[in-house]
Each structure stands twice: as structure tokens, then as C-alpha cells.
Design a protein around this motif. Structure first.
Motif, PDB file in Angstrom:
ATOM      1  N   GLY A  35      32.087  50.507  45.126  1.00 12.44           N
ATOM      2  CA  GLY A  35      32.869  51.155  46.175  1.00 12.44           C
ATOM      3  C   GLY A  35      32.474  50.676  47.563  1.00 12.44           C
ATOM      4  O   GLY A  35      33.333  50.499  48.428  1.00 12.44           O
ATOM      5  N   GLU A  36      31.176  50.462  47.760  1.00 13.54           N
ATOM      6  CA  GLU A  36      30.721  49.951  49.053  1.00 13.54           C
ATOM      7  C   GLU A  36      31.206  48.519  49.271  1.00 13.54           C
ATOM      8  O   GLU A  36      31.549  48.144  50.391  1.00 13.54           O
ATOM      9  CB  GLU A  36      29.190  50.039  49.139  1.00 13.54           C
ATOM     10  N   VAL A  37      31.273  47.734  48.205  1.00 12.35           N
ATOM     11  CA  VAL A  37      31.811  46.374  48.306  1.00 12.35           C
ATOM     12  C   VAL A  37      33.280  46.433  48.715  1.00 12.35           C
ATOM     13  O   VAL A  37      33.738  45.658  49.548  1.00 12.35           O
ATOM     14  CB  VAL A  37      31.659  45.603  46.975  1.00 12.35           C
ATOM     15  N   SER A  38      34.024  47.386  48.153  1.00 12.55           N
ATOM     16  CA  SER A  38      35.470  47.467  48.418  1.00 12.55           C
ATOM     17  C   SER A  38      35.781  47.804  49.876  1.00 12.55           C
ATOM     18  O   SER A  38      36.907  47.593  50.323  1.00 12.55           O
ATOM     19  CB  SER A  38      36.127  48.488  47.491  1.00 12.55           C
ATOM     20  N   ARG A  39      34.805  48.290  50.604  1.00 13.63           N
ATOM     21  CA  ARG A  39      35.011  48.602  52.018  1.00 13.63           C
ATOM     22  C   ARG A  39      34.723  47.412  52.930  1.00 13.63           C
ATOM     23  O   ARG A  39      34.787  47.522  54.151  1.00 13.63           O
ATOM     24  CB  ARG A  39      34.152  49.806  52.420  1.00 13.63           C
ATOM     25  N   ARG A  40      34.400  46.277  52.342  1.00 11.78           N
ATOM     26  CA  ARG A  40      34.107  45.058  53.086  1.00 11.78           C
ATOM     27  C   ARG A  40      35.200  44.023  52.852  1.00 11.78           C
ATOM     28  O   ARG A  40      35.851  44.021  51.821  1.00 11.78           O
ATOM     29  CB  ARG A  40      32.762  44.453  52.656  1.00 11.78           C
ATOM     30  N   GLY A  67      40.192  48.750  39.299  1.00 10.07           N
ATOM     31  CA  GLY A  67      41.290  49.274  40.105  1.00 10.07           C
ATOM     32  C   GLY A  67      41.008  49.304  41.601  1.00 10.07           C
ATOM     33  O   GLY A  67      41.623  50.061  42.351  1.00 10.07           O
ATOM     34  N   LEU A  68      40.077  48.464  42.047  1.00 11.96           N
ATOM     35  CA  LEU A  68      39.699  48.402  43.458  1.00 11.96           C
ATOM     36  C   LEU A  68      39.952  47.003  43.993  1.00 11.96           C
ATOM     37  O   LEU A  68      40.262  46.086  43.225  1.00 11.96           O
ATOM     38  CB  LEU A  68      38.205  48.744  43.616  1.00 11.96           C
ATOM     39  N   SER A  69      39.802  46.816  45.290  1.00  6.36           N
ATOM     40  CA  SER A  69      39.936  45.487  45.897  1.00  6.36           C
ATOM     41  C   SER A  69      39.110  45.432  47.176  1.00  6.36           C
ATOM     42  O   SER A  69      38.649  46.456  47.674  1.00  6.36           O
ATOM     43  CB  SER A  69      41.399  45.180  46.211  1.00  6.36           C
ATOM     44  N   LEU A  70      38.941  44.228  47.680  1.00  3.12           N
ATOM     45  CA  LEU A  70      38.248  44.061  48.956  1.00  3.12           C
ATOM     46  C   LEU A  70      39.147  44.544  50.076  1.00  3.12           C
ATOM     47  O   LEU A  70      40.379  44.555  49.946  1.00  3.12           O
ATOM     48  CB  LEU A  70      37.901  42.593  49.201  1.00  3.12           C
ATOM     49  N   ARG A  71      38.554  44.914  51.196  1.00  2.34           N
ATOM     50  CA  ARG A  71      39.309  45.310  52.370  1.00  2.34           C
ATOM     51  C   ARG A  71      40.088  44.102  52.877  1.00  2.34           C
ATOM     52  O   ARG A  71      39.572  42.987  52.888  1.00  2.34           O
ATOM     53  CB  ARG A  71      38.370  45.833  53.462  1.00  2.34           C
TER      54      ARG A  71
END
Length: 74
Positions: A35-40, A67-71
Motif C-alpha cells: 500500500g505504501e508503494v502504491s502511494r508513490r 488490485g493496486l497500482s502506482l500513483r
């Protein structure tokens, strides 16, 4: 979206599957979960010494599987 402990995908801890240099570089700046990676952004990750294109590709694939992605930079 799967996790080993039943938690949210954002709580998935990073592992050496992305490479030890990248794992160490992310931990050094306090990034320890997916999740912290997805905010970058990709640019932010690539600016870290130890995180290269391969690590970013692996992170993108892992994020997508959860189900996530990079910012987005734009």
C-alpha cells in the motif's frame, strides 16, 4: 485480492521477491508495505538508489495482482 493473514492488500509486507537492494532502499525511506508503494510514482521509486527498472516492473506486477497500482505522475 489475497493476503496471507486475511488483511487488506495494502497491508501486504514487501519481501525480497523484488530484490534485496530494492527492498533495502524502500525500507530505508519507510516503505514496508504494498500500500505504501502504491502511494508513490514510478519516478519516485526510480530515484531511490537500489530501485531499478526491474524492481519497478516486479512491483507493478505485484500491485496489479492485488488490485493496486502506482500513483500516476500526470
Amino acid at each position: 485480492m489475497s493476503t496471507t493473514d486475511g488483511g487488506a492488500p495494502r497491508d501486504v509486507p514487501l519481501t525480497a521477491r523484488i530484490g534485496r537492494p530494492a527492498l533495502g532502499a524502500l525500507a530505508h525511506v519507510g516503505i514496508t508495505t504494498l500500500g505504501e508503494v502504491s502511494r508513490r510514482s514510478e519516478a519516485e521509486l526510480l530515484a531511490l538508489h537500489g530501485v531499478g527498472p526491474k524492481a519497478v516492473r516486479l512491483l507493478r506486477e505485484w500491485l496489479a495482482a492485488e488490485g493496486l497500482s502506482l500513483r500516476d505522475d500526470g
